[in-house]
Design a protein around this motif. Structure first.
Motif, PDB file in Angstrom:
ATOM      1  N   PRO A  32       0.850  -1.290  -0.151  1.00  0.00           N
ATOM      2  CA  PRO A  32      -0.241  -0.134   0.008  1.00  0.00           C
ATOM      3  C   PRO A  32       0.751   1.479   0.056  1.00  0.00           C
ATOM      4  CG  PRO A  32      -0.828  -1.499   1.606  1.00  0.00           C
ATOM      5  CD  PRO A  32       0.415  -2.081   0.991  1.00  0.00           C
ATOM      6  N   LEU A  33       1.944   1.346   0.642  1.00  0.00           N
ATOM      7  CA  LEU A  33       2.712   2.498   0.754  1.00  0.00           C
ATOM      8  C   LEU A  33       3.385   2.604  -0.680  1.00  0.00           C
ATOM      9  CD1 LEU A  33       4.678   2.042   4.229  1.00  0.00           C
ATOM     10  CD2 LEU A  33       2.617   3.689   3.636  1.00  0.00           C
TER      11      LEU A  33
ATOM     12  N   ALA B  27      -4.869  -0.570  -1.129  1.00  0.00           N
ATOM     13  CA  ALA B  27      -3.478   0.040  -0.969  1.00  0.00           C
ATOM     14  C   ALA B  27      -3.913   1.465  -0.659  1.00  0.00           C
ATOM     15  CB  ALA B  27      -3.053  -0.129  -2.581  1.00  0.00           C
ATOM     16  N   TYR B  28      -4.760   2.360  -1.320  1.00  0.00           N
ATOM     17  CA  TYR B  28      -5.060   3.594  -1.088  1.00  0.00           C
ATOM     18  C   TYR B  28      -5.690   3.702   0.485  1.00  0.00           C
ATOM     19  CZ  TYR B  28      -3.743   4.680  -5.968  1.00  0.00           C
ATOM     20  OH  TYR B  28      -3.034   4.956  -7.105  1.00  0.00           O
ATOM     21  N   LEU B  29      -6.261   2.909   0.735  1.00  0.00           N
ATOM     22  CA  LEU B  29      -7.228   3.075   1.954  1.00  0.00           C
ATOM     23  C   LEU B  29      -5.878   2.839   3.028  1.00  0.00           C
ATOM     24  CD1 LEU B  29     -10.389   1.075   2.855  1.00  0.00           C
ATOM     25  CD2 LEU B  29      -8.397   1.069   4.235  1.00  0.00           C
ATOM     26  N   VAL B  30      -5.172   1.735   2.836  1.00  0.00           N
ATOM     27  CA  VAL B  30      -4.259   1.524   4.001  1.00  0.00           C
ATOM     28  C   VAL B  30      -3.061   2.390   3.973  1.00  0.00           C
ATOM     29  CG1 VAL B  30      -2.619  -0.251   4.898  1.00  0.00           C
ATOM     30  CG2 VAL B  30      -4.895  -0.900   3.879  1.00  0.00           C
ATOM     31  N   GLY B  31      -2.555   2.891   2.872  1.00  0.00           N
ATOM     32  CA  GLY B  31      -1.666   3.709   2.679  1.00  0.00           C
ATOM     33  C   GLY B  31      -1.739   5.028   3.277  1.00  0.00           C
ATOM     34  N   GLY B  32      -3.190   5.484   3.153  1.00  0.00           N
ATOM     35  CA  GLY B  32      -3.624   6.763   3.502  1.00  0.00           C
ATOM     36  C   GLY B  32      -3.722   6.665   4.940  1.00  0.00           C
ATOM     37  N   PHE B  33      -4.320   5.954   5.598  1.00  0.00           N
ATOM     38  CA  PHE B  33      -4.663   5.675   6.926  1.00  0.00           C
ATOM     39  C   PHE B  33      -3.156   5.820   7.821  1.00  0.00           C
ATOM     40  CE2 PHE B  33      -9.335   4.296   6.249  1.00  0.00           C
ATOM     41  CZ  PHE B  33      -9.681   5.417   6.911  1.00  0.00           C
ATOM     42  N   LEU B  34      -2.356   4.642   7.098  1.00  0.00           N
ATOM     43  CA  LEU B  34      -1.085   4.634   7.616  1.00  0.00           C
ATOM     44  C   LEU B  34      -0.446   6.246   7.885  1.00  0.00           C
ATOM     45  CD1 LEU B  34       0.418   1.521   6.514  1.00  0.00           C
ATOM     46  CD2 LEU B  34      -0.187   1.766   8.891  1.00  0.00           C
ATOM     47  N   VAL B  35      -0.486   6.703   6.918  1.00  0.00           N
ATOM     48  CA  VAL B  35       0.285   8.378   6.683  1.00  0.00           C
ATOM     49  C   VAL B  35      -0.232   9.366   7.328  1.00  0.00           C
ATOM     50  CG1 VAL B  35       1.100   9.950   5.024  1.00  0.00           C
ATOM     51  CG2 VAL B  35       1.361   7.723   4.456  1.00  0.00           C
ATOM     52  N   ALA B  36      -1.721   9.141   7.523  1.00  0.00           N
ATOM     53  CA  ALA B  36      -2.505  10.167   8.379  1.00  0.00           C
ATOM     54  C   ALA B  36      -2.273   9.768   9.661  1.00  0.00           C
ATOM     55  CB  ALA B  36      -3.951   9.896   7.951  1.00  0.00           C
ATOM     56  N   MET B  37      -2.153   8.541  10.299  1.00  0.00           N
ATOM     57  CA  MET B  37      -1.792   8.100  11.638  1.00  0.00           C
ATOM     58  C   MET B  37      -0.561   8.833  12.267  1.00  0.00           C
ATOM     59  SD  MET B  37      -0.583   4.382  12.915  1.00  0.00           S
ATOM     60  CE  MET B  37       0.928   4.708  12.187  1.00  0.00           C
TER      61      MET B  37
END
Length: 469
Positions: free
Chosen positions: A36-37, A201-211
């Motif tokens: 995802p990243l 990938a966009y869902l997980v990557g977005g939430f990880l970076v937003a975290m």
């Protein structure tokens, strides 16, 4: 030496299949966190880059510049772990590759091309800061995003082919004699599975970076830079969540129609019937009976085919012989993973509703600390949902490695020393994971100390605060 050899004898005689499955599962579970990243970070960097150029926003440019460096690190680690997975196909599953390699290798050939394209433009984009004109530099980042998407689609096409083996001609002995590359890639399962993975990938990557930025905001860093970093990443995830729910629903119905035994495992349906309840949690006992859980009457039938509602018939596990379906233990794993994936997805959907409602009615993101705490939790929860989804896909297909064509035990290596490679790979991957986290944290601290965009930034960030020239 004799005593040592005698002590090792029991290990040398163990069944290699569980060890091969465990090693493949562990390395895939590790690698899939990086996917995802690799897919989404380039898009988020381009969004920041675009905003920075259009609005002369120095913080947006700084975000894009730093995100591109983080992206390079995760890309490099993903390349290593992905290469290991490629070798594992031959080492752990030689019978599978021997019989089906001509077909299975086709999508990976395209993935290799997209990987090299992505690697080239990652280098150009990173080292093009302040060396290329702003818009020229921006456009060098677009191929990274495109290659990331198509690279992921290529890999998922290979996995989809295992669920829907098409595009091959077999002789009477079951050997592949002709391969249609387009038929292999564009198999029936590919469109929905590929869309499900790319959106994830966009869902997980977005939430990880937003975290990361939500954590910083909870610690008091609520300046424009951190707020913008959160808004870009969380917005990407918030757009992906409702789309993912629609695609996931379509994929579940495809499984209902084309892999009824897997669907029976997902919904934990022992016998064919209509008006099947959606059972939350629960498990199958040793007799194959549903025990515990919270049944919602008729919901599983209705979700399978809303046109016939509760009258929809769901095929049960007992419609095929026991050796052609997942074991009761595997059914319990699949059903629990399904509950986790759907439950987490629902929670993330509610969080995004909170986010969008605030924008619609207040024209700004939620200010509550509880929202930021939920945003921090969304990162690991999104990863958990991703892992659970792949568990549903892979364990639910058991006992087949190629659906209705080849069993897992017939595909695995006969080398009884696989347990050694499992231990070695596990230790190496844990070390790699810890090192990656330390490198990313070190980069973050150095960038925070520097405080601004600097031309001499190295891929690992400045060593000390830079002075204005």
């Amino acid at each position: 030496m004799t005593l040592f050899a005698e002590a090792l004898m029991p290990l040398m005689e163990v069944d290699p299949v569980p060890w091969a499955r465990a090693q493949m599962a562990f390395t895939l579970a590790f690698h899939i966190i990086l996917v995802p990243l690799g897919v989404s970070w380039s898009v988020m960097a381009l969004i920041a880059n675009y905003r920075g150029i259009r609005r002369s926003d120095a913080d947006a440019i700084r975000l894009a510049q730093r995100w591109s460096k983080y992206m390079a690190v995760t890309f490099a680690v993903g390349a290593v772990t992905g290469t290991v997975l490629s070798f594992e196909f031959g080492l752990l599953w030689p019978q599978f590759m021997g019989q089906w390699g001509e077909a299975f290798g086709v999508p990976f050939a395209f993935e290799g091309l997209f990987f090299f394209l992505e690697a080239v433009f990652v280098s150009i984009y990173i080292f093009g800061w302040r060396r290329l004109k702003p818009w020229t530099h921006f456009w060098t980042g677009v191929p990274i995003a495109v290659a990331g998407i198509f690279g992921s689609v290529s890999v998922v096409a290979a996995n989809a082919w295992m669920n829907s083996p098409e595009g091959v001609t077999l002789d009477t002995a079951g050997n592949v004699v002709a391969v249609d590359p387009l038929g292999v890639i564009f198999n029936e399962a590919m469109p929905l599975m590929a869309a499900h993975m790319v959106i994830a990938a966009y869902l997980v990557g977005g939430f990880l970076v937003a975290m990361v930025y939500a954590t910083a905001m909870l610690r008091g860093r609520r300046d424009h830079y951190h707020r913008l970093g959160f808004l870009i990443a969380f917005s990407v995830a918030a757009v992906a969540v409702p789309v993912q729910m629609g695609v996931g629903d379509g994929l579940a119905r495809w499984v209902y129609s084309n892999q009824p035994v897997k669907f029976a495992a997902i919904e934990m349906v022992p016998s064919t019937s209509s008006d099947v309840p959606e059972t939350l949690l629960g498990h199958l006992n040793s007799e194959g009976e549903v025990v515990g859980g919270i049944p919602i009457p008729g919901l599983a039938s209705w979700l399978s085919d809303p046109s016939t509602g509760r009258a929809t018939v769901v095929q049960g596990l007992d419609t095929v012989p026991a050796d052609e379906r997942p074991t009761n233990r595997q059914v319990n794993v699949v059903h629990l993973a399904w509950d986790i994936m759907v439950g987490v997805g629902t929670a993330l959907f509610l969080l995004t509703l909170w986010y969008w409602a605030s924008w619609i009615f207040r024209r700004e993101m939620p200010r509550s600390k509880w929202f930021l705490r939920c945003a921090v939790a969304a990162g690991p929860l999104a990863v958990l949902a991703l892992e659970a989804g792949w568990t549903v896909s892979e364990v639910g297909r058991q006992p087949w490695i190629v659906y209705n064509k080849m069993r897992v035990e017939d595909a695995a290596t006969t080398n009884t020393g696989v347990w050694v490679t499992f231990i070695v790979v596990t230790i190496l991957y844990l070390g790699l994971g810890v090192t990656t986290i330390l490198v990313l944290r070190g980069m973050s601290r150095r960038y925070r100390a520097a405080g601004r965009f600097v031309e001499t930034d190295s891929p690992y960030g400045p060593r000390k605060p830079m002075k204005e020239p």
